[in-house]
Design an enzyme around this catalytic site. Structure first.
Site, PDB file in Angstrom:
ATOM      1  N   LYS A   1      -2.802 -42.271  30.696  1.00 30.95           N
ATOM      2  CA  LYS A   1      -3.472 -43.834  30.542  1.00 30.95           C
ATOM      3  C   LYS A   1      -3.666 -43.940  31.916  1.00 30.95           C
ATOM      4  CE  LYS A   1      -0.885 -46.912  28.295  1.00 30.95           C
ATOM      5  NZ  LYS A   1      -0.068 -47.845  28.042  1.00 30.95           N
TER       6      LYS A   1
ATOM      7  N   CYS B   1     -15.194 -53.200  36.938  1.00 27.28           N
ATOM      8  CA  CYS B   1     -15.810 -52.261  36.267  1.00 27.28           C
ATOM      9  C   CYS B   1     -15.183 -52.212  34.611  1.00 27.28           C
ATOM     10  CB  CYS B   1     -15.945 -50.685  36.595  1.00 27.28           C
ATOM     11  SG  CYS B   1     -16.666 -49.765  35.376  1.00 27.28           S
TER      12      CYS B   1
ATOM     13  N   CYS C   1     -17.228 -50.926  32.163  1.00 25.45           N
ATOM     14  CA  CYS C   1     -18.224 -49.657  31.398  1.00 25.45           C
ATOM     15  C   CYS C   1     -17.338 -48.307  31.726  1.00 25.45           C
ATOM     16  CB  CYS C   1     -19.823 -49.673  31.918  1.00 25.45           C
ATOM     17  SG  CYS C   1     -19.854 -49.054  33.453  1.00 25.45           S
TER      18      CYS C   1
ATOM     19  N   CYS D   1     -16.856 -52.229  40.058  1.00 20.51           N
ATOM     20  CA  CYS D   1     -18.048 -52.030  39.627  1.00 20.51           C
ATOM     21  C   CYS D   1     -19.021 -51.463  40.855  1.00 20.51           C
ATOM     22  CB  CYS D   1     -18.659 -53.300  39.158  1.00 20.51           C
ATOM     23  SG  CYS D   1     -20.327 -53.499  38.654  1.00 20.51           S
TER      24      CYS D   1
ATOM     25  N   HIS E   1     -23.307 -49.622  35.393  1.00 25.61           N
ATOM     26  CA  HIS E   1     -23.668 -50.378  34.118  1.00 25.61           C
ATOM     27  C   HIS E   1     -25.178 -50.453  33.664  1.00 25.61           C
ATOM     28  CE1 HIS E   1     -23.059 -53.785  36.958  1.00 25.61           C
ATOM     29  NE2 HIS E   1     -23.977 -54.284  36.030  1.00 25.61           N
TER      30      HIS E   1
END
Ligand code: FES
Length: 76
Positions: free
Chosen positions: A23, A40, A42, A51, A55
């Site tokens: 995980k 982030c 995405c 990020c 994306h």
């Protein structure tokens, strides 16, 4: 966890981040965040959990509409 790992890889949201661990979890102290930090959502960023703009390419390729979570200080 077993059910998830048995799904074909193409069904995974996460294609590349720490695939060897069961995980992916990141933890950080609020005090260590700058005045504005983009996280982030995405799973395509090379700077995950931050990020890096990946994306945009994903959205252009797929028609999806994902973007980052931006955390900022009120007084900034
Ligand atoms: Fe993933 Fe921006 S790169 S949300």
């Amino acid at each position: 966890a077993l059910f998830v790992t048995r799904l074909p890889a193409k069904k995974h949201v996460n294609k590349k981040i720490q695939k060897d661990c069961p995980k992916v979890v990141h933890s950080m102290d609020i005090e260590d965040l700058g005045t504005k930090t983009a996280f982030c959502r995405c799973w395509k960023s090379s700077k995950f959990p931050y990020c890096d703009g990946s994306h945009n390419e994903h959205n252009n390729e797929t028609g999806d509409n994902v973007g980052p979570l931006i955390v900022k200080r009120k007084d900034a």
